[in-house]
Design a protein around this motif. Structure first.
Motif, PDB file in Angstrom:
ATOM      1  N   ALA A  26       0.825  -1.209   0.000  1.00  0.00           N
ATOM      2  CA  ALA A  26       0.000   0.000   0.000  1.00  0.00           C
ATOM      3  C   ALA A  26       0.859   1.259   0.000  1.00  0.00           C
ATOM      4  O   ALA A  26       0.583   2.207  -0.739  1.00  0.00           O
ATOM      5  CB  ALA A  26      -0.937  -0.009   1.207  1.00  0.00           C
ATOM      6  N   LEU A  30       0.811   3.900  -3.036  1.00  0.00           N
ATOM      7  CA  LEU A  30       0.449   5.305  -2.816  1.00  0.00           C
ATOM      8  C   LEU A  30       1.575   6.235  -3.243  1.00  0.00           C
ATOM      9  O   LEU A  30       1.330   7.301  -3.802  1.00  0.00           O
ATOM     10  CB  LEU A  30       0.086   5.536  -1.350  1.00  0.00           C
ATOM     11  N   PHE A  44      -1.312   9.941   0.184  1.00  0.00           N
ATOM     12  CA  PHE A  44      -1.398   9.461   1.560  1.00  0.00           C
ATOM     13  C   PHE A  44      -2.558  10.113   2.309  1.00  0.00           C
ATOM     14  O   PHE A  44      -2.842   9.759   3.441  1.00  0.00           O
ATOM     15  CB  PHE A  44      -0.077   9.687   2.298  1.00  0.00           C
ATOM     16  N   ILE A  46      -5.493   9.513   1.769  1.00  0.00           N
ATOM     17  CA  ILE A  46      -6.498   8.466   1.968  1.00  0.00           C
ATOM     18  C   ILE A  46      -6.414   7.891   3.386  1.00  0.00           C
ATOM     19  O   ILE A  46      -7.376   7.321   3.888  1.00  0.00           O
ATOM     20  CB  ILE A  46      -6.372   7.354   0.914  1.00  0.00           C
ATOM     21  N   LEU A  47      -5.289   8.063   4.040  1.00  0.00           N
ATOM     22  CA  LEU A  47      -5.136   7.543   5.400  1.00  0.00           C
ATOM     23  C   LEU A  47      -6.003   8.299   6.405  1.00  0.00           C
ATOM     24  O   LEU A  47      -6.169   7.854   7.534  1.00  0.00           O
ATOM     25  CB  LEU A  47      -3.671   7.577   5.826  1.00  0.00           C
ATOM     26  N   PRO A  50      -9.238   5.730   7.543  1.00  0.00           N
ATOM     27  CA  PRO A  50      -8.537   4.452   7.721  1.00  0.00           C
ATOM     28  C   PRO A  50      -9.360   3.237   7.321  1.00  0.00           C
ATOM     29  O   PRO A  50      -8.811   2.243   6.867  1.00  0.00           O
ATOM     30  CB  PRO A  50      -8.184   4.428   9.209  1.00  0.00           C
ATOM     31  N   ALA A  53      -9.016   3.045   3.521  1.00  0.00           N
ATOM     32  CA  ALA A  53      -7.644   2.663   3.176  1.00  0.00           C
ATOM     33  C   ALA A  53      -7.400   1.191   3.485  1.00  0.00           C
ATOM     34  O   ALA A  53      -6.811   0.462   2.678  1.00  0.00           O
ATOM     35  CB  ALA A  53      -6.645   3.533   3.936  1.00  0.00           C
ATOM     36  N   THR A  57      -6.696  -1.787   0.745  1.00  0.00           N
ATOM     37  CA  THR A  57      -5.465  -2.559   0.883  1.00  0.00           C
ATOM     38  C   THR A  57      -5.756  -4.048   0.916  1.00  0.00           C
ATOM     39  O   THR A  57      -5.100  -4.838   0.237  1.00  0.00           O
ATOM     40  CB  THR A  57      -4.708  -2.132   2.155  1.00  0.00           C
TER      41      THR A  57
END
Length: 144
Positions: A26, A30, A44, A46-47, A50, A53, A57
């Protein structure tokens, strides 16, 4: 009969690849996606979600990572050299990921738009290779 005796270590290796390989893949994906967009760390973001994400993943990386781990568990005893084993596992990770993503592209993601799918396929295969390489080295060190 010999394979049955080795099933637990094979499944442990599959879990190792799943637990370690998915986050490594992941991060690599990314970074690749952000770099292709001209902003290496922008993806990042998208984190901040969670759950999304993690779901992405697991969806894109879970099956290929576990499959590569099972292959690694089977092949580990055949190799005496870490570099050769790591290269074989990187190729296995790339191939397993490419096959899985190809099936997803053809059936779900973009059945009619192959050029977009080809970029996704290549970047995902690379992430599978990097994740498998890292996990192969970790497996070699943990399970001597």
């Amino acid at each position: 009969m010999s394979l049955i005796r080795h099933l637990p270590p094979i499944f442990v290796t599959g879990l190792l690849f799943g637990i370690v390989g998915m986050p490594v893949g992941a991060v690599v994906f990314l970074t690749l996606a952000g770099t292709a967009d001209g902003r290496p760390f922008a993806m990042f973001g998208i984190l901040k979600a969670p759950g999304l994400a993690g779901a992405l993943t697991v969806f894109f990386g879970g099956i290929p990572a576990i499959a590569t781990g099972i292959i690694a568990g089977i092949l580990r005893r055949k190799f005496r050299s870490l570099p050769v084993f790591a290269i074989v596992m990187a190729l296995s990770g790339a191939i397993a990921t490419a096959i899985y993503v190809l099936v997803l592209i053809v059936t779900i993601i973009s059945p009619g738009r192959w050029p977009d799918g080809a970029v996704l396929l290549c970047s995902m295969a690379f992430t599978g290779a990097v994740g498998a390489l890292c996990c192969a080295v970790l497996q070699w060190k943990l399970f001597r």
